[in-house]
Scaffold this motif. Structure first.
Motif, short mmCIF file in Angstrom:
data_model
loop_
_atom_site.label_atom_id
_atom_site.label_comp_id
_atom_site.label_asym_id
_atom_site.label_seq_id
_atom_site.Cartn_x
_atom_site.Cartn_y
_atom_site.Cartn_z
N VAL A 106 20.72 23.72 21.91
CA VAL A 106 21.94 24.06 21.73
C VAL A 106 22.08 24.55 19.96
CG1 VAL A 106 24.25 24.03 21.12
CG2 VAL A 106 23.16 23.28 23.22
N LYS A 107 21.23 23.64 19.21
CA LYS A 107 21.21 23.65 17.74
C LYS A 107 20.44 24.95 17.41
CE LYS A 107 17.60 20.34 16.70
NZ LYS A 107 17.60 19.05 16.08
N ALA A 108 19.70 25.61 18.21
CA ALA A 108 18.68 26.70 17.90
C ALA A 108 19.39 27.95 18.27
CB ALA A 108 17.40 26.73 18.25
N TRP A 109 20.16 27.99 19.19
CA TRP A 109 20.98 29.06 19.78
C TRP A 109 21.60 30.05 18.96
CZ3 TRP A 109 23.57 26.52 24.65
CH2 TRP A 109 22.49 26.25 25.36
N THR A 110 21.78 31.14 18.92
CA THR A 110 22.38 32.28 18.22
C THR A 110 22.89 32.95 19.39
OG1 THR A 110 20.78 33.85 18.05
CG2 THR A 110 21.01 32.26 16.34
N PRO A 111 24.04 33.93 18.86
CA PRO A 111 24.50 34.87 20.27
C PRO A 111 23.27 35.82 20.64
CG PRO A 111 26.18 34.72 18.37
CD PRO A 111 24.80 33.89 17.76
N GLU A 112 22.30 35.91 20.04
CA GLU A 112 21.20 36.81 20.20
C GLU A 112 20.19 36.32 21.18
OE1 GLU A 112 22.05 36.54 16.80
OE2 GLU A 112 23.42 38.33 17.02
N ASN A 113 20.03 34.82 20.93
CA ASN A 113 19.03 34.45 21.61
C ASN A 113 19.33 33.27 22.70
OD1 ASN A 113 19.42 31.78 20.12
ND2 ASN A 113 17.68 32.03 19.24
N ARG A 114 20.48 32.77 22.97
CA ARG A 114 21.14 32.11 23.70
C ARG A 114 20.70 32.38 25.30
NH1 ARG A 114 27.12 33.54 22.34
NH2 ARG A 114 27.42 35.41 23.80
N PRO A 115 20.57 31.48 26.08
CA PRO A 115 20.27 31.66 27.58
C PRO A 115 21.49 32.14 28.29
CG PRO A 115 20.40 29.18 27.04
CD PRO A 115 20.36 29.98 25.76
N ALA A 116 21.15 32.71 29.51
CA ALA A 116 22.61 33.04 30.22
C ALA A 116 23.16 32.10 30.79
CB ALA A 116 21.94 33.91 31.34
N ASP A 117 22.75 30.81 30.97
CA ASP A 117 23.59 29.76 31.27
C ASP A 117 23.89 28.95 30.33
OD1 ASP A 117 21.08 28.54 30.48
OD2 ASP A 117 20.76 27.26 32.33
N TRP A 118 23.99 29.41 29.10
CA TRP A 118 24.41 28.61 28.04
C TRP A 118 25.83 27.78 27.86
CZ3 TRP A 118 28.70 29.10 24.59
CH2 TRP A 118 29.25 30.30 24.40
N LYS A 119 26.63 28.45 28.76
CA LYS A 119 28.04 27.66 28.95
C LYS A 119 28.05 26.56 30.18
CE LYS A 119 31.16 31.46 27.73
NZ LYS A 119 32.45 32.19 28.16
N GLU A 120 27.11 26.77 30.87
CA GLU A 120 26.82 25.77 31.94
C GLU A 120 26.25 24.57 31.11
OE1 GLU A 120 23.79 24.97 35.57
OE2 GLU A 120 24.77 26.77 35.51
N GLN A 121 25.22 24.69 30.39
CA GLN A 121 24.49 23.69 29.57
C GLN A 121 25.39 22.93 28.77
OE1 GLN A 121 20.28 24.27 27.96
NE2 GLN A 121 20.25 26.31 28.98
N MET A 122 26.39 23.71 27.91
CA MET A 122 27.35 23.11 27.28
C MET A 122 28.33 22.09 28.12
SD MET A 122 27.25 24.09 23.94
CE MET A 122 26.00 23.19 24.53
N HIS A 123 28.89 22.56 29.37
CA HIS A 123 29.41 21.82 30.23
C HIS A 123 28.76 20.61 30.69
CE1 HIS A 123 32.87 24.44 30.41
NE2 HIS A 123 32.05 25.61 30.89
N ARG A 124 27.42 20.66 30.82
CA ARG A 124 26.76 19.46 31.16
C ARG A 124 26.45 18.46 30.26
NH1 ARG A 124 21.34 21.32 31.85
NH2 ARG A 124 22.22 22.50 33.28
N TRP A 125 26.29 18.97 28.72
CA TRP A 125 26.14 18.19 27.46
C TRP A 125 27.87 17.11 27.70
CZ3 TRP A 125 29.05 16.85 23.31
CH2 TRP A 125 28.37 16.20 22.33
N ASP A 126 28.91 18.24 27.77
CA ASP A 126 30.09 17.57 27.67
C ASP A 126 30.58 16.56 28.64
OD1 ASP A 126 30.62 19.27 25.55
OD2 ASP A 126 32.04 20.95 26.74
N ARG A 127 29.86 16.52 29.94
CA ARG A 127 30.23 15.71 30.88
C ARG A 127 29.28 14.35 30.61
NH1 ARG A 127 29.45 20.22 34.23
NH2 ARG A 127 27.23 19.54 34.67
N TRP A 128 28.14 14.57 30.08
CA TRP A 128 27.44 13.43 29.86
C TRP A 128 28.14 12.88 28.58
CZ3 TRP A 128 24.53 10.65 32.85
CH2 TRP A 128 23.83 11.19 34.01
N HIS A 129 28.50 13.43 27.84
CA HIS A 129 29.14 12.92 26.49
C HIS A 129 30.39 12.00 26.92
CE1 HIS A 129 29.87 12.42 22.36
NE2 HIS A 129 31.11 12.73 22.19
#
Length: 148
Positions: A106-129
Motif C-alpha cells: 500500500v505504501k508504494a501505491w499511487t493512482p497510476e500504479n495501484r492494482p485493480a484490487d486495491w480497495k479489496e486489499q484495503m478492506h482485508r487490511w482493515d478487517r485484520w486491523h
C-alpha cells in the motif's frame, strides 16, 4: 521502581491502543471521505508513517511488559501481565504475518500504479486491523487489571 515501570508500561501500551483504535473508527472514515484519489494517497502516506513508527512501539511495549513480568514475578497480578505479554506477541505476529505485507504494498501505491484490487486489499487490511485492535485492547485491559 516497579510501580514506575508498571505505570510507564501501562501508559505506553494504552497510548498505542488509542492510536490503533483511532485508525478504523476515526482516521479511515475521514480518509474514505476525501475526494478522488486523495483517500488512496492518504492511506499510502499513513502506511509509510505507521510502518516507520509502529514496529518500535509494538516491540517496545512488549519489552516493557516482559521486564514488568520478570521484575514483578513475585507480586500479585503477574499472571495478568504475562497474559498481556502473550497477547502482545499475538499482535506482533499478526502484524508481521498479515498486516505488514499488505502495508508494504500500500505504501508504494499511487493512482497510476495501484492494482485493480486495491480497495479489496484495503478492506482485508482493515478487517485484520480490527482483530489486532481487539487483541491489544485485551492486552491493555490485563495490564490495567494487574495494576488494580
Amino acid at each position: 521502581m516497579l510501580n514506575a515501570l508498571e505505570v510507564i508500561t501501562t501508559v505506553v501500551v494504552g497510548v498505542m491502543v488509542g492510536v490503533e483504535f483511532a485508525v478504523p473508527f476515526f482516521i479511515n472514515p475521514i480518509i474514505k471521505a476525501l475526494p478522488e484519489d486523495s483517500g488512496q494517497l492518504a492511506r499510502a502516506h499513513s502506511g509509510r508513517l505507521g510502518g516507520a513508527i509502529m514496529p518500535f512501539w509494538y516491540i517496545g511495549s512488549l519489552v516493557l511488559v516482559a521486564i514488568w513480568a520478570v521484575a514483578g514475578r513475585h507480586h500479585d497480578g503477574t499472571a495478568l501481565v504475562v497474559t498481556a505479554g502473550a497477547l502482545l506477541i499475538v499482535s506482533v505476529l499478526l502484524s508481521v504475518l498479515v498486516l505488514v505485507p499488505i502495508n508494504n504494498r500500500v505504501k508504494a501505491w499511487t493512482p497510476e500504479n495501484r492494482p485493480a484490487d486495491w480497495k479489496e486489499q484495503m478492506h482485508r487490511w482493515d478487517r485484520w486491523h480490527y482483530v489486532r485492535v481487539a487483541v491489544i485492547v485485551a492486552a491493555f485491559a490485563f495490564l490495567a487489571a494487574a495494576l488494580a
